[in-house]
Design an enzyme around this catalytic site. Structure first.
Site, PDB file in Angstrom:
ATOM      1  N   ASP A 224     -84.809 -16.343   3.515  1.00  0.00           N
ATOM      2  CA  ASP A 224     -83.747 -17.325   3.726  1.00  0.00           C
ATOM      3  C   ASP A 224     -82.378 -16.639   3.797  1.00  0.00           C
ATOM      4  OD1 ASP A 224     -83.163 -20.267   3.738  1.00  0.00           O
ATOM      5  OD2 ASP A 224     -81.969 -19.769   1.971  1.00  0.00           O
ATOM      6  N   GLU A 277     -95.958  -1.204   0.634  1.00  0.00           N
ATOM      7  CA  GLU A 277     -96.921  -0.731  -0.381  1.00  0.00           C
ATOM      8  C   GLU A 277     -98.232  -1.502  -0.264  1.00  0.00           C
ATOM      9  OE1 GLU A 277     -94.977  -1.356  -4.152  1.00  0.00           O
ATOM     10  OE2 GLU A 277     -93.274  -0.106  -3.573  1.00  0.00           O
TER      11      GLU A 277
END
Ligand code: NOJ
Ligand code: MG
Length: 572
Positions: A224, A277
Protein backbone atom coordinates in the site's frame (compact mmCIF):
# COMPACT_ATOMS: atom_id res chain seq x y z
CA UNK A 1 -22.79 -28.01 -15.34
CA UNK A 2 -19.67 -29.67 -13.89
CA UNK A 3 -19.59 -30.70 -10.26
CA UNK A 4 -17.48 -28.72 -7.84
CA UNK A 5 -15.04 -31.58 -7.62
CA UNK A 6 -14.61 -31.79 -11.37
CA UNK A 7 -14.15 -28.02 -11.48
CA UNK A 8 -11.45 -28.13 -8.83
CA UNK A 9 -9.57 -30.97 -10.42
CA UNK A 10 -9.61 -29.35 -13.80
CA UNK A 11 -8.49 -26.08 -12.29
CA UNK A 12 -5.48 -27.71 -10.68
CA UNK A 13 -4.56 -29.45 -13.91
CA UNK A 14 -4.87 -26.21 -15.87
CA UNK A 15 -2.56 -24.48 -13.50
CA UNK A 16 0.51 -26.57 -13.98
CA UNK A 17 2.69 -23.46 -14.14
CA UNK A 18 4.61 -23.57 -10.92
CA UNK A 19 7.68 -21.67 -11.97
CA UNK A 20 9.16 -19.08 -9.68
CA UNK A 21 8.15 -16.47 -12.26
CA UNK A 22 4.47 -17.37 -12.24
CA UNK A 23 3.60 -13.71 -11.72
CA UNK A 24 4.86 -12.57 -15.12
CA UNK A 25 1.59 -13.39 -16.85
CA UNK A 26 -0.68 -14.01 -13.86
CA UNK A 27 -4.28 -12.91 -13.62
CA UNK A 28 -4.82 -11.87 -10.03
CA UNK A 29 -8.29 -11.50 -8.53
CA UNK A 30 -8.75 -8.91 -5.81
CA UNK A 31 -10.90 -9.95 -2.87
CA UNK A 32 -12.29 -7.27 -0.60
CA UNK A 33 -12.96 -9.52 2.41
CA UNK A 34 -15.83 -7.45 3.86
CA UNK A 35 -17.83 -7.86 0.70
CA UNK A 36 -16.96 -11.22 -0.83
CA UNK A 37 -18.80 -13.81 1.29
CA UNK A 38 -20.02 -13.89 4.88
CA UNK A 39 -19.95 -17.19 6.77
CA UNK A 40 -21.53 -16.20 10.09
CA UNK A 41 -24.43 -13.98 9.08
CA UNK A 42 -23.19 -10.79 10.75
CA UNK A 43 -23.38 -8.99 7.42
CA UNK A 44 -19.62 -8.59 7.09
CA UNK A 45 -17.67 -10.89 4.80
CA UNK A 46 -14.99 -12.98 6.47
CA UNK A 47 -12.15 -15.41 5.86
CA UNK A 48 -14.18 -18.63 6.26
CA UNK A 49 -16.66 -17.12 3.81
CA UNK A 50 -13.86 -16.64 1.28
CA UNK A 51 -12.51 -20.15 1.79
CA UNK A 52 -15.95 -21.64 1.17
CA UNK A 53 -16.20 -19.76 -2.12
CA UNK A 54 -12.72 -20.32 -3.55
CA UNK A 55 -14.12 -22.76 -6.11
CA UNK A 56 -15.57 -19.74 -7.86
CA UNK A 57 -12.07 -18.43 -8.49
CA UNK A 58 -10.71 -21.77 -9.65
CA UNK A 59 -13.71 -22.11 -11.95
CA UNK A 60 -13.18 -18.58 -13.26
CA UNK A 61 -9.62 -19.47 -14.19
CA UNK A 62 -7.48 -16.91 -12.37
CA UNK A 63 -3.99 -17.67 -11.07
CA UNK A 64 -3.97 -15.89 -7.75
CA UNK A 65 -5.94 -13.76 -5.37
CA UNK A 66 -5.06 -10.66 -3.44
CA UNK A 67 -6.76 -10.03 -0.11
CA UNK A 68 -7.13 -6.46 1.09
CA UNK A 69 -6.38 -5.98 4.84
CA UNK A 70 -8.01 -8.31 7.37
CA UNK A 71 -5.79 -7.28 10.32
CA UNK A 72 -7.07 -5.96 13.66
CA UNK A 73 -8.26 -2.45 12.96
CA UNK A 74 -10.82 0.11 14.08
CA UNK A 75 -11.93 -0.01 10.41
CA UNK A 76 -11.86 3.76 9.98
CA UNK A 77 -10.42 3.17 6.49
CA UNK A 78 -11.82 -0.35 6.24
CA UNK A 79 -8.66 -2.06 7.45
CA UNK A 80 -6.07 0.28 5.92
CA UNK A 81 -5.74 1.54 9.49
CA UNK A 82 -3.83 -1.39 11.00
CA UNK A 83 -3.61 -1.80 14.77
CA UNK A 84 -1.70 -5.11 14.70
CA UNK A 85 0.17 -6.31 11.59
CA UNK A 86 0.45 -9.94 12.68
CA UNK A 87 -3.07 -10.96 13.54
CA UNK A 88 -6.63 -11.12 12.21
CA UNK A 89 -9.50 -8.87 13.19
CA UNK A 90 -12.21 -10.97 14.90
CA UNK A 91 -14.60 -9.45 12.37
CA UNK A 92 -12.86 -11.51 9.70
CA UNK A 93 -11.76 -14.59 11.66
CA UNK A 94 -8.57 -15.93 13.21
CA UNK A 95 -5.05 -16.86 12.19
CA UNK A 96 -6.27 -20.45 11.85
CA UNK A 97 -8.78 -19.19 9.30
CA UNK A 98 -5.87 -17.70 7.33
CA UNK A 99 -4.14 -21.09 7.41
CA UNK A 100 -7.30 -22.82 6.21
CA UNK A 101 -7.73 -20.27 3.42
CA UNK A 102 -4.13 -20.70 2.29
CA UNK A 103 -4.42 -24.47 2.34
CA UNK A 104 -7.63 -24.49 0.31
CA UNK A 105 -6.33 -21.91 -2.19
CA UNK A 106 -3.05 -23.72 -2.68
CA UNK A 107 -4.94 -26.99 -3.06
CA UNK A 108 -6.84 -25.37 -5.91
CA UNK A 109 -3.63 -24.11 -7.49
CA UNK A 110 -4.33 -20.49 -6.51
CA UNK A 111 -1.64 -18.30 -5.03
CA UNK A 112 -2.48 -15.80 -2.31
CA UNK A 113 -1.15 -12.26 -1.94
CA UNK A 114 -1.91 -10.21 1.15
CA UNK A 115 -1.89 -6.45 1.67
CA UNK A 116 0.77 -4.71 3.71
CA UNK A 117 0.35 -1.11 4.82
CA UNK A 118 3.77 0.39 5.62
CA UNK A 119 3.14 4.10 5.16
CA UNK A 120 0.86 4.46 8.16
CA UNK A 121 -0.89 2.45 10.86
CA UNK A 122 -3.94 3.07 13.00
CA UNK A 123 -4.00 5.59 15.80
CA UNK A 124 -5.07 2.52 17.83
CA UNK A 125 -1.68 0.84 17.20
CA UNK A 126 0.09 0.37 20.56
CA UNK A 127 3.17 2.22 19.30
CA UNK A 128 1.14 5.31 18.54
CA UNK A 129 -0.58 5.15 21.89
CA UNK A 130 2.87 4.89 23.52
CA UNK A 131 4.14 7.86 21.50
CA UNK A 132 1.29 10.02 22.70
CA UNK A 133 1.92 9.13 26.33
CA UNK A 134 5.71 9.47 26.14
CA UNK A 135 5.56 13.05 24.97
CA UNK A 136 7.78 15.35 22.87
CA UNK A 137 11.44 14.40 22.50
CA UNK A 138 10.89 10.77 23.53
CA UNK A 139 12.17 7.79 21.50
CA UNK A 140 8.54 6.64 21.24
CA UNK A 141 7.67 9.76 19.25
CA UNK A 142 10.47 8.92 16.80
CA UNK A 143 8.35 6.08 15.40
CA UNK A 144 6.03 8.68 13.88
CA UNK A 145 6.37 12.12 12.33
CA UNK A 146 5.78 14.58 15.16
CA UNK A 147 6.66 18.26 14.71
CA UNK A 148 6.09 21.56 16.46
CA UNK A 149 3.45 23.74 14.89
CA UNK A 150 4.18 27.01 13.17
CA UNK A 151 3.30 30.44 14.49
CA UNK A 152 4.09 31.95 17.90
CA UNK A 153 1.82 29.52 19.74
CA UNK A 154 2.42 26.56 17.41
CA UNK A 155 -1.20 26.66 16.36
CA UNK A 156 -0.46 26.37 12.64
CA UNK A 157 0.36 23.01 11.01
CA UNK A 158 4.11 22.37 10.47
CA UNK A 159 3.73 22.64 6.69
CA UNK A 160 1.12 23.17 4.00
CA UNK A 161 0.51 19.55 3.01
CA UNK A 162 -3.14 18.92 2.30
CA UNK A 163 -5.12 16.14 3.95
CA UNK A 164 -7.64 13.86 2.30
CA UNK A 165 -10.39 16.16 3.51
CA UNK A 166 -8.72 19.10 1.71
CA UNK A 167 -7.74 20.41 5.14
CA UNK A 168 -4.30 19.64 6.52
CA UNK A 169 -2.30 16.41 6.70
CA UNK A 170 -1.46 17.22 10.34
CA UNK A 171 -3.34 16.79 13.61
CA UNK A 172 -2.38 18.46 16.85
CA UNK A 173 -2.27 16.40 20.01
CA UNK A 174 -2.82 17.51 23.58
CA UNK A 175 -0.64 17.07 26.66
CA UNK A 176 -2.09 15.17 29.66
CA UNK A 177 -3.22 18.49 31.14
CA UNK A 178 -5.13 19.25 27.95
CA UNK A 179 -2.70 21.89 26.69
CA UNK A 180 -2.15 21.67 22.92
CA UNK A 181 1.34 20.43 21.98
CA UNK A 182 2.92 18.75 18.88
CA UNK A 183 1.37 17.82 15.54
CA UNK A 184 1.64 14.44 13.78
CA UNK A 185 1.61 13.76 10.06
CA UNK A 186 -1.03 11.64 8.33
CA UNK A 187 -1.18 11.60 4.54
CA UNK A 188 -4.60 9.95 4.89
CA UNK A 189 -7.15 10.18 7.71
CA UNK A 190 -6.19 11.53 11.13
CA UNK A 191 -6.74 7.96 12.37
CA UNK A 192 -3.82 6.83 10.15
CA UNK A 193 -0.55 8.31 11.52
CA UNK A 194 2.43 7.98 9.15
CA UNK A 195 5.36 5.86 10.29
CA UNK A 196 8.76 7.57 10.41
CA UNK A 197 10.90 5.49 8.03
CA UNK A 198 13.96 7.53 8.97
CA UNK A 199 13.88 5.57 12.23
CA UNK A 200 15.71 2.27 11.56
CA UNK A 201 13.50 0.51 14.12
CA UNK A 202 10.53 0.95 11.78
CA UNK A 203 12.29 -0.91 8.98
CA UNK A 204 13.33 -3.69 11.37
CA UNK A 205 9.79 -4.09 12.58
CA UNK A 206 8.43 -4.42 9.04
CA UNK A 207 11.05 -7.05 8.12
CA UNK A 208 9.56 -9.15 10.90
CA UNK A 209 6.02 -8.53 9.64
CA UNK A 210 7.00 -9.72 6.16
CA UNK A 211 8.62 -12.85 7.56
CA UNK A 212 5.63 -13.58 9.77
CA UNK A 213 3.33 -13.86 6.73
CA UNK A 214 5.90 -15.46 4.44
CA UNK A 215 6.48 -18.17 7.04
CA UNK A 216 2.72 -18.72 7.14
CA UNK A 217 2.79 -19.39 3.43
CA UNK A 218 1.53 -16.28 1.66
CA UNK A 219 2.80 -15.86 -1.89
CA UNK A 220 3.46 -12.16 -1.69
CA UNK A 221 2.41 -8.67 -0.74
CA UNK A 222 0.53 -5.84 -2.33
CA UNK A 223 2.35 -2.85 -0.88
CA UNK A 224 0.00 0.00 0.00
CA UNK A 225 1.16 3.55 -0.82
CA UNK A 226 4.58 2.23 -1.75
CA UNK A 227 5.56 5.64 -3.13
CA UNK A 228 4.85 7.50 0.12
CA UNK A 229 6.94 6.07 2.92
CA UNK A 230 9.82 8.52 2.49
CA UNK A 231 9.16 12.26 2.48
CA UNK A 232 11.37 15.04 1.08
CA UNK A 233 14.07 15.98 3.63
CA UNK A 234 12.95 18.72 5.98
CA UNK A 235 9.28 18.25 5.00
CA UNK A 236 9.23 21.37 2.80
CA UNK A 237 6.02 23.14 1.87
CA UNK A 238 4.34 21.86 -1.23
CA UNK A 239 3.70 25.39 -2.50
CA UNK A 240 2.11 25.58 -5.92
CA UNK A 241 3.02 22.00 -6.76
CA UNK A 242 0.02 19.72 -6.99
CA UNK A 243 -0.82 16.30 -8.26
CA UNK A 244 -3.37 14.61 -10.45
CA UNK A 245 -4.76 11.16 -9.79
CA UNK A 246 -1.78 9.60 -11.56
CA UNK A 247 1.16 11.68 -10.42
CA UNK A 248 3.24 13.00 -13.34
CA UNK A 249 6.44 13.45 -11.39
CA UNK A 250 9.00 12.91 -14.11
CA UNK A 251 10.34 16.39 -13.37
CA UNK A 252 11.80 16.48 -9.84
CA UNK A 253 11.12 20.21 -9.62
CA UNK A 254 7.40 19.60 -9.70
CA UNK A 255 7.33 16.40 -7.68
CA UNK A 256 5.14 16.77 -4.57
CA UNK A 257 7.35 16.38 -1.46
CA UNK A 258 5.36 13.48 -0.03
CA UNK A 259 5.27 11.19 -3.09
CA UNK A 260 7.76 9.22 -5.11
CA UNK A 261 10.87 10.34 -3.27
CA UNK A 262 13.95 8.40 -4.33
CA UNK A 263 14.47 7.09 -0.79
CA UNK A 264 11.53 4.69 -1.11
CA UNK A 265 13.62 2.48 -3.36
CA UNK A 266 16.01 1.66 -0.57
CA UNK A 267 13.09 0.21 1.40
CA UNK A 268 11.86 -1.74 -1.61
CA UNK A 269 15.31 -3.25 -2.16
CA UNK A 270 15.49 -4.27 1.45
CA UNK A 271 12.08 -5.94 1.17
CA UNK A 272 13.06 -7.70 -2.05
CA UNK A 273 15.96 -9.29 -0.21
CA UNK A 274 13.57 -10.56 2.45
CA UNK A 275 11.06 -12.08 0.01
CA UNK A 276 13.90 -13.59 -2.02
CA UNK A 277 14.77 -15.70 1.01
CA UNK A 278 11.64 -17.64 0.00
CA UNK A 279 10.69 -19.21 -3.34
CA UNK A 280 8.31 -17.62 -5.81
CA UNK A 281 7.05 -14.78 -3.60
CA UNK A 282 6.21 -11.38 -5.02
CA UNK A 283 5.95 -7.71 -4.18
CA UNK A 284 3.38 -5.56 -5.98
CA UNK A 285 3.62 -1.79 -5.76
CA UNK A 286 0.57 0.36 -5.24
CA UNK A 287 1.80 3.70 -6.55
CA UNK A 288 -0.30 6.14 -8.55
CA UNK A 289 2.48 7.20 -10.89
CA UNK A 290 3.21 7.93 -14.51
CA UNK A 291 4.75 4.85 -16.17
CA UNK A 292 8.07 6.66 -16.61
CA UNK A 293 8.48 6.88 -12.84
CA UNK A 294 6.51 3.73 -12.07
CA UNK A 295 9.07 1.62 -13.94
CA UNK A 296 11.67 2.45 -11.28
CA UNK A 297 9.59 0.42 -8.83
CA UNK A 298 9.96 -2.75 -10.87
CA UNK A 299 13.72 -2.73 -11.45
CA UNK A 300 15.22 -6.21 -11.04
CA UNK A 301 16.14 -5.74 -7.38
CA UNK A 302 12.90 -4.02 -6.36
CA UNK A 303 9.27 -5.07 -6.72
CA UNK A 304 8.03 -7.64 -9.18
CA UNK A 305 5.02 -5.71 -10.39
CA UNK A 306 3.29 -2.39 -10.09
CA UNK A 307 -0.35 -1.58 -10.75
CA UNK A 308 -0.79 0.21 -14.05
CA UNK A 309 -3.11 2.98 -12.92
CA UNK A 310 -2.31 5.03 -16.00
CA UNK A 311 -4.16 2.32 -17.92
CA UNK A 312 -7.10 2.44 -15.51
CA UNK A 313 -7.60 6.17 -16.10
CA UNK A 314 -7.06 6.11 -19.86
CA UNK A 315 -10.18 7.32 -21.70
CA UNK A 316 -12.02 4.78 -23.83
CA UNK A 317 -10.49 5.99 -27.09
CA UNK A 318 -8.39 3.87 -29.42
CA UNK A 319 -5.58 6.37 -29.79
CA UNK A 320 -5.28 6.98 -26.05
CA UNK A 321 -5.37 3.28 -25.23
CA UNK A 322 -2.70 2.57 -27.81
CA UNK A 323 -0.47 5.29 -26.41
CA UNK A 324 -0.84 4.05 -22.83
CA UNK A 325 -0.18 0.46 -23.87
CA UNK A 326 2.94 1.47 -25.80
CA UNK A 327 4.29 3.71 -23.05
CA UNK A 328 3.64 1.05 -20.39
CA UNK A 329 5.28 -1.75 -22.33
CA UNK A 330 8.28 0.38 -23.21
CA UNK A 331 8.77 1.73 -19.69
CA UNK A 332 8.48 -1.58 -17.84
CA UNK A 333 10.22 -3.45 -20.64
CA UNK A 334 13.24 -1.14 -20.33
CA UNK A 335 13.91 -2.64 -16.87
CA UNK A 336 12.96 -6.19 -17.82
CA UNK A 337 9.62 -6.21 -16.01
CA UNK A 338 6.27 -7.32 -17.39
CA UNK A 339 3.67 -4.61 -17.27
CA UNK A 340 0.27 -5.08 -15.65
CA UNK A 341 -3.25 -4.02 -16.50
CA UNK A 342 -6.13 -3.06 -14.27
CA UNK A 343 -9.54 -1.47 -14.79
CA UNK A 344 -11.21 -1.62 -11.35
CA UNK A 345 -10.42 -1.87 -7.67
CA UNK A 346 -11.90 -0.96 -4.29
CA UNK A 347 -10.88 2.72 -4.60
CA UNK A 348 -12.41 3.69 -7.93
CA UNK A 349 -15.81 3.73 -9.61
CA UNK A 350 -16.28 0.31 -11.22
CA UNK A 351 -15.38 0.36 -14.90
CA UNK A 352 -18.83 -0.84 -15.98
CA UNK A 353 -20.07 2.51 -14.65
CA UNK A 354 -17.11 4.75 -15.52
CA UNK A 355 -17.57 3.71 -19.11
CA UNK A 356 -21.33 4.26 -18.91
CA UNK A 357 -20.78 7.97 -19.50
CA UNK A 358 -19.82 9.50 -22.81
CA UNK A 359 -16.07 9.54 -23.36
CA UNK A 360 -14.60 12.01 -20.89
CA UNK A 361 -17.36 12.75 -18.43
CA UNK A 362 -17.16 9.97 -15.85
CA UNK A 363 -17.30 11.73 -12.49
CA UNK A 364 -14.47 11.30 -10.01
CA UNK A 365 -15.02 10.86 -6.29
CA UNK A 366 -18.01 8.51 -6.36
CA UNK A 367 -21.56 8.74 -7.65
CA UNK A 368 -24.80 8.97 -5.71
CA UNK A 369 -28.49 9.74 -5.99
CA UNK A 370 -28.94 13.14 -7.59
CA UNK A 371 -25.75 12.86 -9.67
CA UNK A 372 -25.88 12.22 -13.41
CA UNK A 373 -26.30 8.45 -13.68
CA UNK A 374 -24.37 6.18 -16.03
CA UNK A 375 -26.20 4.17 -18.69
CA UNK A 376 -25.91 0.62 -17.32
CA UNK A 377 -26.32 -1.31 -20.56
CA UNK A 378 -23.95 0.99 -22.45
CA UNK A 379 -21.40 0.86 -19.63
CA UNK A 380 -21.52 -2.92 -19.44
CA UNK A 381 -21.10 -3.31 -23.18
CA UNK A 382 -18.01 -1.12 -23.10
CA UNK A 383 -16.68 -2.76 -19.94
CA UNK A 384 -16.89 -6.15 -21.61
CA UNK A 385 -15.04 -4.80 -24.64
CA UNK A 386 -12.43 -3.16 -22.39
CA UNK A 387 -11.81 -6.32 -20.36
CA UNK A 388 -11.62 -8.48 -23.45
CA UNK A 389 -8.94 -6.16 -24.81
CA UNK A 390 -7.09 -6.10 -21.49
CA UNK A 391 -7.00 -9.88 -21.15
CA UNK A 392 -5.39 -10.16 -24.57
CA UNK A 393 -2.40 -8.03 -23.54
CA UNK A 394 0.92 -9.47 -22.35
CA UNK A 395 1.85 -9.21 -18.68
CA UNK A 396 -0.13 -9.47 -15.48
CA UNK A 397 -3.76 -8.48 -15.11
CA UNK A 398 -5.78 -7.57 -12.04
CA UNK A 399 -9.50 -8.19 -11.68
CA UNK A 400 -11.65 -6.75 -8.92
CA UNK A 401 -14.29 -8.98 -7.34
CA UNK A 402 -17.66 -8.63 -9.04
CA UNK A 403 -16.39 -7.32 -12.35
CA UNK A 404 -16.73 -10.87 -13.70
CA UNK A 405 -20.44 -10.49 -12.93
CA UNK A 406 -20.60 -7.25 -14.91
CA UNK A 407 -21.37 -5.44 -11.67
CA UNK A 408 -21.71 -1.72 -12.07
CA UNK A 409 -21.04 0.75 -9.28
CA UNK A 410 -24.02 1.01 -6.94
CA UNK A 411 -24.79 4.60 -7.86
CA UNK A 412 -28.14 4.66 -6.06
CA UNK A 413 -26.82 3.88 -2.59
CA UNK A 414 -28.72 5.96 -0.02
CA UNK A 415 -26.34 8.52 1.50
CA UNK A 416 -27.46 7.46 5.02
CA UNK A 417 -25.82 4.08 4.44
CA UNK A 418 -22.41 5.44 3.43
CA UNK A 419 -19.44 4.44 5.56
CA UNK A 420 -16.32 5.60 3.71
CA UNK A 421 -14.35 8.12 5.76
CA UNK A 422 -13.90 10.21 2.62
CA UNK A 423 -17.64 10.89 2.57
CA UNK A 424 -17.48 12.21 6.14
CA UNK A 425 -14.09 13.94 5.92
CA UNK A 426 -15.15 15.80 2.77
CA UNK A 427 -18.30 17.00 4.47
CA UNK A 428 -20.38 15.08 1.96
CA UNK A 429 -18.85 16.72 -1.11
CA UNK A 430 -17.17 13.50 -2.22
CA UNK A 431 -19.36 10.41 -2.11
CA UNK A 432 -16.42 8.12 -1.51
CA UNK A 433 -15.89 4.48 -2.36
CA UNK A 434 -18.83 2.56 -0.89
CA UNK A 435 -20.45 2.17 -4.30
CA UNK A 436 -17.83 -0.30 -5.50
CA UNK A 437 -17.76 -2.20 -2.20
CA UNK A 438 -21.31 -3.51 -1.94
CA UNK A 439 -21.40 -7.23 -0.99
CA UNK A 440 -21.50 -9.61 -3.95
CA UNK A 441 -24.64 -11.39 -5.21
CA UNK A 442 -24.14 -15.15 -5.43
CA UNK A 443 -27.66 -16.60 -5.44
CA UNK A 444 -30.54 -14.76 -7.07
CA UNK A 445 -33.31 -15.92 -4.71
CA UNK A 446 -31.55 -16.11 -1.35
CA UNK A 447 -31.48 -13.55 1.46
CA UNK A 448 -28.57 -11.12 0.91
CA UNK A 449 -28.30 -12.79 -2.51
CA UNK A 450 -26.34 -15.58 -0.88
CA UNK A 451 -23.64 -13.21 0.41
CA UNK A 452 -24.31 -14.62 3.88
CA UNK A 453 -26.61 -17.17 5.44
CA UNK A 454 -29.13 -14.51 6.45
CA UNK A 455 -30.37 -11.14 5.24
CA UNK A 456 -27.57 -9.00 6.71
CA UNK A 457 -25.24 -7.03 4.49
CA UNK A 458 -23.06 -4.19 5.78
CA UNK A 459 -24.00 -2.04 2.78
CA UNK A 460 -27.47 -2.46 1.29
CA UNK A 461 -27.60 -4.50 -1.91
CA UNK A 462 -29.91 -3.02 -4.55
CA UNK A 463 -32.79 -5.16 -5.86
CA UNK A 464 -31.28 -5.09 -9.34
CA UNK A 465 -28.33 -7.18 -8.11
CA UNK A 466 -30.62 -10.14 -8.84
CA UNK A 467 -29.63 -9.97 -12.52
CA UNK A 468 -25.94 -10.23 -11.68
CA UNK A 469 -26.00 -13.20 -9.30
CA UNK A 470 -23.44 -15.89 -9.97
CA UNK A 471 -26.09 -18.62 -10.21
CA UNK A 472 -27.98 -16.68 -12.87
CA UNK A 473 -24.90 -16.27 -15.05
CA UNK A 474 -23.05 -19.55 -14.61
CA UNK A 475 -23.62 -21.66 -17.69
CA UNK A 476 -25.67 -18.95 -19.42
CA UNK A 477 -24.31 -18.36 -22.91
CA UNK A 478 -23.29 -14.75 -23.41
CA UNK A 479 -23.31 -13.81 -19.71
CA UNK A 480 -20.46 -11.67 -18.44
CA UNK A 481 -19.31 -14.48 -16.17
CA UNK A 482 -19.07 -16.86 -19.12
CA UNK A 483 -17.26 -14.21 -21.15
CA UNK A 484 -14.62 -13.88 -18.42
CA UNK A 485 -14.30 -17.65 -18.08
CA UNK A 486 -13.82 -18.09 -21.79
CA UNK A 487 -11.37 -15.19 -22.10
CA UNK A 488 -9.28 -16.49 -19.20
CA UNK A 489 -9.24 -20.03 -20.57
CA UNK A 490 -8.25 -18.89 -24.06
CA UNK A 491 -5.65 -16.49 -22.68
CA UNK A 492 -4.04 -19.39 -20.88
CA UNK A 493 -4.30 -21.86 -23.75
CA UNK A 494 -2.96 -19.39 -26.32
CA UNK A 495 -0.21 -18.03 -24.07
CA UNK A 496 -1.45 -14.47 -24.47
CA UNK A 497 0.21 -13.41 -21.23
CA UNK A 498 3.56 -13.54 -23.02
CA UNK A 499 4.97 -12.17 -26.24
CA UNK A 500 4.91 -9.02 -28.32
CA UNK A 501 2.29 -6.53 -29.25
CA UNK A 502 2.22 -5.88 -33.01
CA UNK A 503 -0.05 -3.03 -34.05
CA UNK A 504 -2.07 -3.34 -37.23
CA UNK A 505 -3.13 -0.62 -39.64
CA UNK A 506 -6.69 0.16 -38.65
CA UNK A 507 -9.22 2.96 -39.10
CA UNK A 508 -9.31 5.62 -36.34
CA UNK A 509 -11.45 4.41 -33.40
CA UNK A 510 -10.22 0.86 -33.94
CA UNK A 511 -7.34 -0.78 -32.13
CA UNK A 512 -5.85 -3.69 -34.01
CA UNK A 513 -3.17 -5.78 -32.42
CA UNK A 514 -1.61 -9.10 -33.33
CA UNK A 515 -0.94 -11.31 -30.33
CA UNK A 516 0.67 -14.50 -31.53
CA UNK A 517 -2.02 -16.48 -33.32
CA UNK A 518 -4.75 -14.03 -32.36
CA UNK A 519 -5.78 -10.77 -33.99
CA UNK A 520 -7.51 -8.51 -31.49
CA UNK A 521 -9.77 -5.77 -32.80
CA UNK A 522 -11.47 -3.21 -30.57
CA UNK A 523 -13.86 -0.54 -31.79
CA UNK A 524 -14.05 2.27 -29.22
CA UNK A 525 -16.22 4.41 -31.49
CA UNK A 526 -19.97 4.85 -31.57
CA UNK A 527 -20.42 3.61 -35.16
CA UNK A 528 -19.91 0.20 -36.74
CA UNK A 529 -16.68 0.15 -38.75
CA UNK A 530 -15.48 -1.97 -41.65
CA UNK A 531 -12.27 -3.75 -40.63
CA UNK A 532 -9.94 -5.80 -42.80
CA UNK A 533 -10.05 -9.52 -42.08
CA UNK A 534 -8.17 -12.42 -43.61
CA UNK A 535 -10.18 -14.94 -45.58
CA UNK A 536 -11.50 -17.65 -43.29
CA UNK A 537 -11.00 -15.71 -40.03
CA UNK A 538 -13.36 -16.61 -37.27
CA UNK A 539 -14.25 -15.06 -33.94
CA UNK A 540 -12.79 -16.96 -31.07
CA UNK A 541 -14.21 -14.40 -28.72
CA UNK A 542 -16.74 -11.62 -29.13
CA UNK A 543 -17.16 -9.23 -26.21
CA UNK A 544 -20.86 -8.81 -26.98
CA UNK A 545 -21.33 -12.54 -26.47
CA UNK A 546 -23.59 -12.58 -29.48
CA UNK A 547 -21.66 -14.59 -32.03
CA UNK A 548 -20.55 -18.09 -32.58
CA UNK A 549 -17.26 -18.93 -34.24
CA UNK A 550 -18.61 -19.02 -37.81
CA UNK A 551 -16.10 -17.75 -40.43
CA UNK A 552 -16.30 -14.05 -41.24
CA UNK A 553 -16.66 -12.76 -44.74
CA UNK A 554 -13.47 -11.24 -46.12
CA UNK A 555 -11.84 -8.93 -47.03
CA UNK A 556 -13.75 -6.76 -44.58
CA UNK A 557 -16.15 -7.37 -41.75
CA UNK A 558 -18.38 -5.02 -39.79
CA UNK A 559 -17.09 -4.46 -36.25
CA UNK A 560 -19.92 -3.03 -34.13
CA UNK A 561 -19.29 -0.09 -31.76
CA UNK A 562 -17.79 -0.76 -28.32
CA UNK A 563 -16.85 -4.29 -29.23
CA UNK A 564 -13.71 -6.42 -29.06
CA UNK A 565 -13.10 -9.51 -31.17
CA UNK A 566 -10.37 -12.09 -30.92
CA UNK A 567 -9.93 -13.53 -34.41
CA UNK A 568 -8.01 -16.59 -35.50
CA UNK A 569 -7.45 -18.05 -38.93
CA UNK A 570 -9.99 -20.81 -39.51
CA UNK A 571 -8.24 -24.14 -39.67
CA UNK A 572 -11.47 -25.73 -40.87
C1 NOJ B 1 -4.71 2.74 -0.91
C2 NOJ B 1 -5.83 1.81 -0.56
O1 NOJ B 1 -6.17 1.06 -1.69
C3 NOJ B 1 -6.96 2.67 -0.06
O2 NOJ B 1 -8.16 1.93 0.08
C4 NOJ B 1 -6.55 3.33 1.22
O3 NOJ B 1 -7.55 4.23 1.64
C5 NOJ B 1 -5.23 4.10 1.05
N1 NOJ B 1 -4.25 3.39 0.30
C6 NOJ B 1 -4.63 4.41 2.40
O4 NOJ B 1 -4.16 3.23 2.98
MG1 MG C 1 -19.10 -12.36 8.90
Amino acid sequence: MPTDRAVSERAVADRAVTTAEWWRDAVIYQIYPRSFADSDGDGVGDLPGITARLDHLADLGVDALWLTPFYPSPQVDMGYDVADYCNVDPLFGTLSDVDALLARAHGLGLRVIVDIVPNHCSSAHPKFAAALVAGPGSPEREWFVFREGRGADGSQPPNDWPGTDAGTAWTRVAAPDGAPEQWYLHLFDAAQPDWNWENPAVADMFDEVLRFWLDRGVDGFRVDVSHGMVKAPGLPDMGPRSWNQVIPTVDPATRPPMWDQDGVHEIHRRWRKVVDEYDGRVLVAEAWLDARRGMLYVRPDEMHQSFNFAYLVTPWRAIDLRTTIDVSLAADGSVGAPTTWVLSNHDVVRHASRLGYSADSAPAGGIGLGDPQPDRAFGLRRARAATTLMLALPGGAYLYQGEELGLPEVTDLPDESRTDYIWFASGGTSRGRDGCRVPLPWVHDAPSFGFGPGPMSWLPQPAWFVHHAVDVQRGLAGSTLELYRLALRLRRELGLGHGDVVWLETPPDVLGVRRGPVTVLTNTGSEAIQVPVLAGSRRLLDSTGEHTGAPLESPTATLPPDTTWWLVPDRG
